[in-house]
Design a protein around this motif. Structure first.
Motif, PDB file in Angstrom:
ATOM      1  N   VAL A   1       0.853  -1.186   0.000  1.00 43.23           N
ATOM      2  CA  VAL A   1       0.000   0.000   0.000  1.00 43.23           C
ATOM      3  C   VAL A   1       0.886   1.233   0.000  1.00 43.23           C
ATOM      4  CG1 VAL A   1      -1.834   1.252   1.202  1.00 43.23           C
ATOM      5  CG2 VAL A   1      -1.779  -1.251   1.284  1.00 43.23           C
ATOM      6  N   ILE A   2       0.677   2.087  -1.002  1.00 48.41           N
ATOM      7  CA  ILE A   2       1.453   3.318  -1.154  1.00 48.41           C
ATOM      8  C   ILE A   2       0.544   4.499  -0.874  1.00 48.41           C
ATOM      9  CG2 ILE A   2       2.678   4.779  -2.805  1.00 48.41           C
ATOM     10  CD1 ILE A   2       3.653   2.276  -4.151  1.00 48.41           C
ATOM     11  N   ASN A   3       1.053   5.450  -0.095  1.00 48.48           N
ATOM     12  CA  ASN A   3       0.318   6.673   0.226  1.00 48.48           C
ATOM     13  C   ASN A   3       0.908   7.837  -0.565  1.00 48.48           C
ATOM     14  OD1 ASN A   3       0.502   9.146   2.579  1.00 48.48           O
ATOM     15  ND2 ASN A   3      -1.493   8.408   1.969  1.00 48.48           N
ATOM     16  N   VAL A   4       0.038   8.611  -1.238  1.00 50.95           N
ATOM     17  CA  VAL A   4       0.449   9.821  -1.951  1.00 50.95           C
ATOM     18  C   VAL A   4      -0.161  10.992  -1.193  1.00 50.95           C
ATOM     19  CG1 VAL A   4       0.414  11.097  -4.116  1.00 50.95           C
ATOM     20  CG2 VAL A   4       0.452   8.599  -4.147  1.00 50.95           C
TER      21      VAL A   4
ATOM     22  N   GLU B   1       4.299  13.826  -1.698  1.00 51.78           N
ATOM     23  CA  GLU B   1       5.222  12.881  -1.074  1.00 51.78           C
ATOM     24  C   GLU B   1       4.627  11.485  -1.215  1.00 51.78           C
ATOM     25  OE1 GLU B   1       7.368  13.578   2.804  1.00 51.78           O
ATOM     26  OE2 GLU B   1       5.905  12.054   3.403  1.00 51.78           O
ATOM     27  N   VAL B   2       5.442  10.558  -1.665  1.00 47.23           N
ATOM     28  CA  VAL B   2       4.998   9.182  -1.856  1.00 47.23           C
ATOM     29  C   VAL B   2       5.798   8.277  -0.940  1.00 47.23           C
ATOM     30  CG1 VAL B   2       4.751   7.313  -3.518  1.00 47.23           C
ATOM     31  CG2 VAL B   2       4.460   9.671  -4.266  1.00 47.23           C
ATOM     32  N   ARG B   3       5.090   7.375  -0.230  1.00 51.20           N
ATOM     33  CA  ARG B   3       5.794   6.431   0.636  1.00 51.20           C
ATOM     34  C   ARG B   3       4.975   5.146   0.752  1.00 51.20           C
ATOM     35  NH1 ARG B   3       3.700   7.199   6.153  1.00 51.20           N
ATOM     36  NH2 ARG B   3       2.151   8.839   5.981  1.00 51.20           N
ATOM     37  N   THR B   4       5.682   4.052   0.912  1.00 50.45           N
ATOM     38  CA  THR B   4       5.024   2.765   1.124  1.00 50.45           C
ATOM     39  C   THR B   4       4.694   2.655   2.605  1.00 50.45           C
ATOM     40  OG1 THR B   4       6.290   1.799  -0.672  1.00 50.45           O
ATOM     41  CG2 THR B   4       5.255   0.267   0.863  1.00 50.45           C
ATOM     42  N   ILE B   5       3.407   2.525   2.906  1.00 49.52           N
ATOM     43  CA  ILE B   5       3.007   2.490   4.317  1.00 49.52           C
ATOM     44  C   ILE B   5       2.796   1.063   4.827  1.00 49.52           C
ATOM     45  CG2 ILE B   5       2.090   4.827   4.384  1.00 49.52           C
ATOM     46  CD1 ILE B   5      -0.723   3.671   4.058  1.00 49.52           C
TER      47      ILE B   5
ATOM     48  N   GLY C   1      -3.280   7.000   6.450  1.00 50.44           N
ATOM     49  CA  GLY C   1      -2.841   7.188   5.068  1.00 50.44           C
ATOM     50  C   GLY C   1      -3.963   7.603   4.140  1.00 50.44           C
ATOM     51  N   THR C   2      -5.169   7.067   4.356  1.00 51.76           N
ATOM     52  CA  THR C   2      -6.297   7.433   3.502  1.00 51.76           C
ATOM     53  C   THR C   2      -6.776   8.847   3.781  1.00 51.76           C
ATOM     54  OG1 THR C   2      -7.887   6.423   5.015  1.00 51.76           O
ATOM     55  CG2 THR C   2      -7.098   5.065   3.185  1.00 51.76           C
TER      56      THR C   2
END
Length: 134
Positions: A23-26, A35-39, A80-81
Motif C-alpha cells: 500500500v502506497i500513500n500519496v 510525497e509518496v511512501r510505502t506504508i 494514510g487514507t
C-alpha cells in the motif's frame, strides 16, 4: 479493513482475493508538492467488491478491497487514507524467500501467495451412464 479504490488505484482489476499487495500513500504537501511512501508491505487481500455480468463476461470497476491487517496496520492505513490517496501495488505471486515485514512496528509476516492448482471435473459418458471424475 476495507479501503476505497478505483480502477487505477485497485491495479486495474488484477487484485483478487488471496493475492498480496503493498500500500502506497500519496500525500499532497504545500507548494503543489507530493510525497509518496510505502506504508504497508505484503498485505493479504481478503475480498473485493466486484460484480461480473453474465451476458457479456465483463467485470465492473472494483470499488472496495478488503485487506487483512493488524490493528496497528489498520491505524496506519486509516491515517494514510485521510492524509492523501492510496494506491495498491500487486506483489509477484511467484516470489520466493522470506516475506518482508510490514512497515509498521509489530507487523505480521504473511506468506507469499502461491496459486493452488485448479481442480476440474471430467464428465465420462459410457453408453447410457454418466460419471464425473475429479
Amino acid at each position: 479493513m476495507a479501503v476505497r479504490v478505483d480502477e487505477v488505484t485497485g491495479v486495474g482489476g488484477f487484485v483478487l482475493p488471496e493475492t498480496y499487495v503493498d500500500v502506497i500513500n500519496v500525500e499532497n504537501l504545500k507548494n503543489n508538492r507530493k510525497e509518496v511512501r510505502t506504508i504497508l508491505r505484503n498485505i493479504r487481500v481478503l475480498a473485493i467488491a466486484q460484480e461480473t455480468y453474465v451476458e457479456n463476461g465483463k467485470a465492473k470497476v472494483v470499488k472496495t478491497v478488503t485487506l487483512e491487517v493488524t490493528p496497528r496496520q489498520a491505524e496506519t492505513l486509516a491515517l494514510g487514507t485521510h492524509e492523501g490517496s492510496i494506491n495498491l501495488v500487486l506483489r509477484n505471486p511467484m516470489e520466493r524467500g522470506p516475506a518482508p515485514q510490514a512497515v509498521v512496528a509489530g507487523g505480521v509476516i504473511h506468506p507469499f501467495y502461491r496459486p493452488r492448482p485448479n481442480p476440474f471435473n471430467v464428465g465420462v459418458i459410457r453408453r447410457s451412464k454418466r460419471k464425473s471424475i475429479s
